[in-house]
Design a protein around this motif. Structure first.
Motif, PDB file in Angstrom:
ATOM      1  N   LEU A  93       0.806  -1.227   0.000  1.00  0.00           N
ATOM      2  CA  LEU A  93       0.000   0.000   0.000  1.00  0.00           C
ATOM      3  C   LEU A  93       0.832   1.265   0.000  1.00  0.00           C
ATOM      4  CD1 LEU A  93      -2.874  -0.854   2.526  1.00  0.00           C
ATOM      5  CD2 LEU A  93      -2.889  -1.025   0.038  1.00  0.00           C
ATOM      6  N   GLY A  94       2.104   1.147   0.433  1.00  0.00           N
ATOM      7  CA  GLY A  94       2.918   2.350   0.549  1.00  0.00           C
ATOM      8  C   GLY A  94       3.050   3.097  -0.772  1.00  0.00           C
ATOM      9  N   ALA A  95       3.435   2.370  -1.813  1.00  0.00           N
ATOM     10  CA  ALA A  95       3.621   3.033  -3.118  1.00  0.00           C
ATOM     11  C   ALA A  95       2.311   3.587  -3.676  1.00  0.00           C
ATOM     12  CB  ALA A  95       4.265   2.056  -4.091  1.00  0.00           C
ATOM     13  N   PRO A  96       1.206   2.797  -3.687  1.00  0.00           N
ATOM     14  CA  PRO A  96      -0.053   3.370  -4.209  1.00  0.00           C
ATOM     15  C   PRO A  96      -0.504   4.592  -3.417  1.00  0.00           C
ATOM     16  CG  PRO A  96      -0.213   0.986  -4.095  1.00  0.00           C
ATOM     17  CD  PRO A  96       1.063   1.353  -3.432  1.00  0.00           C
ATOM     18  N   LEU A  97      -0.341   4.559  -2.121  1.00  0.00           N
ATOM     19  CA  LEU A  97      -0.767   5.719  -1.328  1.00  0.00           C
ATOM     20  C   LEU A  97       0.079   6.937  -1.638  1.00  0.00           C
ATOM     21  CD1 LEU A  97      -1.410   4.022   2.153  1.00  0.00           C
ATOM     22  CD2 LEU A  97      -3.114   4.883   0.531  1.00  0.00           C
ATOM     23  N   THR A  98       1.375   6.711  -1.865  1.00  0.00           N
ATOM     24  CA  THR A  98       2.253   7.839  -2.218  1.00  0.00           C
ATOM     25  C   THR A  98       1.854   8.424  -3.567  1.00  0.00           C
ATOM     26  OG1 THR A  98       4.065   6.826  -0.976  1.00  0.00           O
ATOM     27  CG2 THR A  98       4.643   8.527  -2.568  1.00  0.00           C
ATOM     28  N   VAL A  99       1.529   7.542  -4.517  1.00  0.00           N
ATOM     29  CA  VAL A  99       1.104   8.016  -5.844  1.00  0.00           C
ATOM     30  C   VAL A  99      -0.193   8.802  -5.729  1.00  0.00           C
ATOM     31  CG1 VAL A  99       0.321   7.269  -8.121  1.00  0.00           C
ATOM     32  CG2 VAL A  99       2.295   6.167  -7.061  1.00  0.00           C
ATOM     33  N   ARG A 153      -0.545  12.674  -6.784  1.00  0.00           N
ATOM     34  CA  ARG A 153      -1.471  13.113  -7.837  1.00  0.00           C
ATOM     35  C   ARG A 153      -2.473  14.135  -7.282  1.00  0.00           C
ATOM     36  NH1 ARG A 153      -1.624   9.126 -11.956  1.00  0.00           N
ATOM     37  NH2 ARG A 153       0.556   8.570 -12.356  1.00  0.00           N
ATOM     38  N   ALA A 154      -2.988  13.876  -6.098  1.00  0.00           N
ATOM     39  CA  ALA A 154      -3.948  14.821  -5.518  1.00  0.00           C
ATOM     40  C   ALA A 154      -3.293  16.171  -5.264  1.00  0.00           C
ATOM     41  CB  ALA A 154      -4.513  14.247  -4.214  1.00  0.00           C
ATOM     42  N   ILE A 204      -9.291  13.841   0.161  1.00  0.00           N
ATOM     43  CA  ILE A 204      -8.602  12.646  -0.328  1.00  0.00           C
ATOM     44  C   ILE A 204      -7.229  12.524   0.334  1.00  0.00           C
ATOM     45  CG2 ILE A 204      -7.537  11.578  -2.366  1.00  0.00           C
ATOM     46  CD1 ILE A 204      -9.856  12.686  -4.028  1.00  0.00           C
ATOM     47  N   ARG A 205      -6.488  13.635   0.379  1.00  0.00           N
ATOM     48  CA  ARG A 205      -5.151  13.607   0.980  1.00  0.00           C
ATOM     49  C   ARG A 205      -5.222  13.274   2.482  1.00  0.00           C
ATOM     50  NH1 ARG A 205      -1.147  18.227   0.037  1.00  0.00           N
ATOM     51  NH2 ARG A 205       0.198  16.511   0.687  1.00  0.00           N
ATOM     52  N   ARG A 215      -4.333   9.325   6.756  1.00  0.00           N
ATOM     53  CA  ARG A 215      -4.876   8.447   7.799  1.00  0.00           C
ATOM     54  C   ARG A 215      -4.503   6.997   7.533  1.00  0.00           C
ATOM     55  NH1 ARG A 215      -9.656   5.588   8.349  1.00  0.00           N
ATOM     56  NH2 ARG A 215     -10.190   5.135  10.524  1.00  0.00           N
ATOM     57  N   MET A 216      -4.615   6.555   6.266  1.00  0.00           N
ATOM     58  CA  MET A 216      -4.242   5.182   5.933  1.00  0.00           C
ATOM     59  C   MET A 216      -2.747   4.969   6.159  1.00  0.00           C
ATOM     60  SD  MET A 216      -6.537   4.640   2.485  1.00  0.00           S
ATOM     61  CE  MET A 216      -5.907   2.983   2.241  1.00  0.00           C
TER      62      MET A 216
END
Length: 485
Positions: free
Chosen positions: A280-286, A290-291, A310-311, A316-317
């Motif tokens: 999840l680390g990489a998708p959350l960073t992306v 993007r946001a 969203i950010r 939080r995640m």
């Protein structure tokens, strides 16, 4: 022979039950009779005084006018009461005016009474013409206050003694009846003395046979029965002690199994957290990047607000993933004595940008064995929870020494508080009192794990300054070796 005699059940009943009861009853009766006789004598004397005082006014009035018919009538009226034996009226010089009774005082007795009544009314036991009587002397006065005469009312002393003897006779008769009843009861008990103790032992054995191992029989009765009862109780105590030891061993094994299960759970949680963080680390960073880039390109407040939400959720995640990693691993940092005040200031300073109202309560210069990262994580979690409890309220953090070897760090908030029944559960992983979406339930669990690793403990209580909650962390106190050197 003497030992055998006094060891028999009959002597036990008579000596240990009958004699003490009879002695106690006799002692109570003697003490009570003395008190009752005193009260009875006072009552009889008081009744005679009331009779004399009741006719004082008519006698004084008749004496002023020398109305002897009225004087005789007034004195005769008191003989309606059986207690009165004689009534005598003297003038101020001690001369007889009226004398009603079987005997009459001498002139010397009258003169002596006149002298004594100068100090007011009085009473005495005396002998009048060979009769022992109780006399009450009541002085009479004119309206001007001058003595006008003396009223003497008597009753036989034997009458008082007769009533006291009657009371004593009734009391001792009752005592004799009770003594006879006690002897009869002890005689009846003697017939049952052997069967009753043995019956109790047999009943106890049946209780034990039915599975009531906690049952104990009473060690009463003759020596032989007592020895049997004590032997049975001792055997049951040994069995119960052995069962308690076995139960303790089972509990210890269960505790070891639970610790092993928790260790395995933590290991699995650590592996799961590492995998979650990696995936999840990489998708959350992306998503966050993007946001953030879209926020710079857009200018409508509604769109910027949605991207901000969203950010916030991404952060939080990320925080939940980091807490999972923190909870699943033990601290292996090098610990050394660190000053609590500096640790608190550092933790508060890191959150200054959040514009939270935090007040540091200064304390003495104290040290604990820890490392910066672990204690920073503990204090940050506590401060974050306190701010979330009441975003507009004040948060207080301070420290103090509570014993020669212990120090305490406390954090107070002004929120709604934590119910007593939930205070132990909030330290469990994934349990939270916050609304859904506002807490992961891992913050206090991480705090408790780190505090335990430091040999301390955490306690939750009410805020002593008012509404809210106080979180108390207790640690062993450390000595700053550098300062000592």
């Amino acid at each position: 022979m003497i030992k055998k005699l006094f060891g028999s059940l009959r002597m036990v009943l008579l000596v240990q039950v009958g004699v003490p009861v009879l002695v106690l009853l006799a002692t109570v009766l003697i003490l009570g009779m003395g008190f009752i006789n005193h009260l009875t004598e006072e009552r009889l004397q008081r009744d005679l005084k009331q009779v004399a005082r009741a006719i004082r006014l008519p006698v004084s009035t008749a004496l002023e006018t020398l109305d002897f018919e009225q004087l005789n009538s007034s004195l005769e009226s008191i003989f309606d009461i059986n207690e009165v034996y004689g009534a005598y009226l003297f003038d101020a010089q001690g001369n007889f005016l009226v004398s009603l009774g079987a005997v009459e005082p001498t002139q010397a007795q009258a003169d002596r009474a006149i002298e004594l009544t100068l100090d007011g009314e009085f009473e005495q036991y005396e002998n009048i013409s060979g009769r022992n009587v109780y006399s009450f002397f009541l002085p009479l006065f004119e309206p001007s206050g001058r003595p006008s005469g003396l009223l003497q009312v008597t009753r036989l002393k034997s009458g008082i003694e007769d009533e006291l003897r009657l009371i004593s006779l009734i009391a001792w008769s009752g005592f004799g009846t009770v003594a006879i009843l006690i002897i009869l009861v002890l005689t009846w008990a003697h017939r049952r003395a052997i069967g009753a103790p043995l019956g109790r032992l047999l009943d106890s054995m049946h209780e034990i046979e039915s599975g009531h191992l906690s049952h104990r029989t009473q060690a009463t009765g003759p020596h032989e029965v007592k020895r049997l009862a004590n032997g049975l109780n001792g055997m049951l105590d040994s069995i119960q002690q052995a069962e308690q030891q076995a139960e303790q061993q089972r509990e210890e094994r269960a505790a070891m199994v639970e610790k092993l299960r928790q260790s395995e759970t933590l290991a699995a949680l650590g592996q799961l957290s590492a995998g979650v963080a990696h995936e999840l680390g990489a998708p959350l960073t992306v998503i966050d990047g993007r946001a953030q880039r879209l926020m710079r390109q857009l200018d409508k407040p509604e769109q910027i607000r949605e991207l901000t939400d969203i950010r916030d959720q991404v952060q939080r995640m990320t925080l939940i993933v980091r807490q999972l990693l923190d909870y699943g691993r033990n601290s292996r940092s090098q610990r050394k004595p660190l000053e609590i005040g500096l640790l608190v200031q550092s933790a508060v300073k890191q959150h200054d940008q959040d514009n939270k109202c935090t007040r540091i309560v200064p304390g003495p210069r104290l040290f604990i064995h820890t490392d910066n990262s672990s204690m920073e994580q503990v204090l940050s979690n506590l401060l974050r929870n306190a701010w979330q409890a009441d975003p507009q309220g004040e948060v207080r953090i301070g420290w103090q020494q509570i014993s020669p070897v212990q120090v305490q760090i406390y954090v107070d908030d002004s929120g709604a508080g934590i119910p007593i029944e939930q205070r132990s559960r909030v330290l469990e992983p994934f349990f939270t009192t916050k609304t859904p979406g506002n807490g992961s339930g891992l913050g206090l669990a991480i705090v408790q794990r780190i505090v335990r690793e430091h040999g301390g403990h955490i306690q939750i209580s009410d805020n002593p300054t008012g509404q809210g909650t106080r979180m108390e962390l207790t640690f062993p106190m450390a000595i700053n070796n550098e300062e000592q050197a």
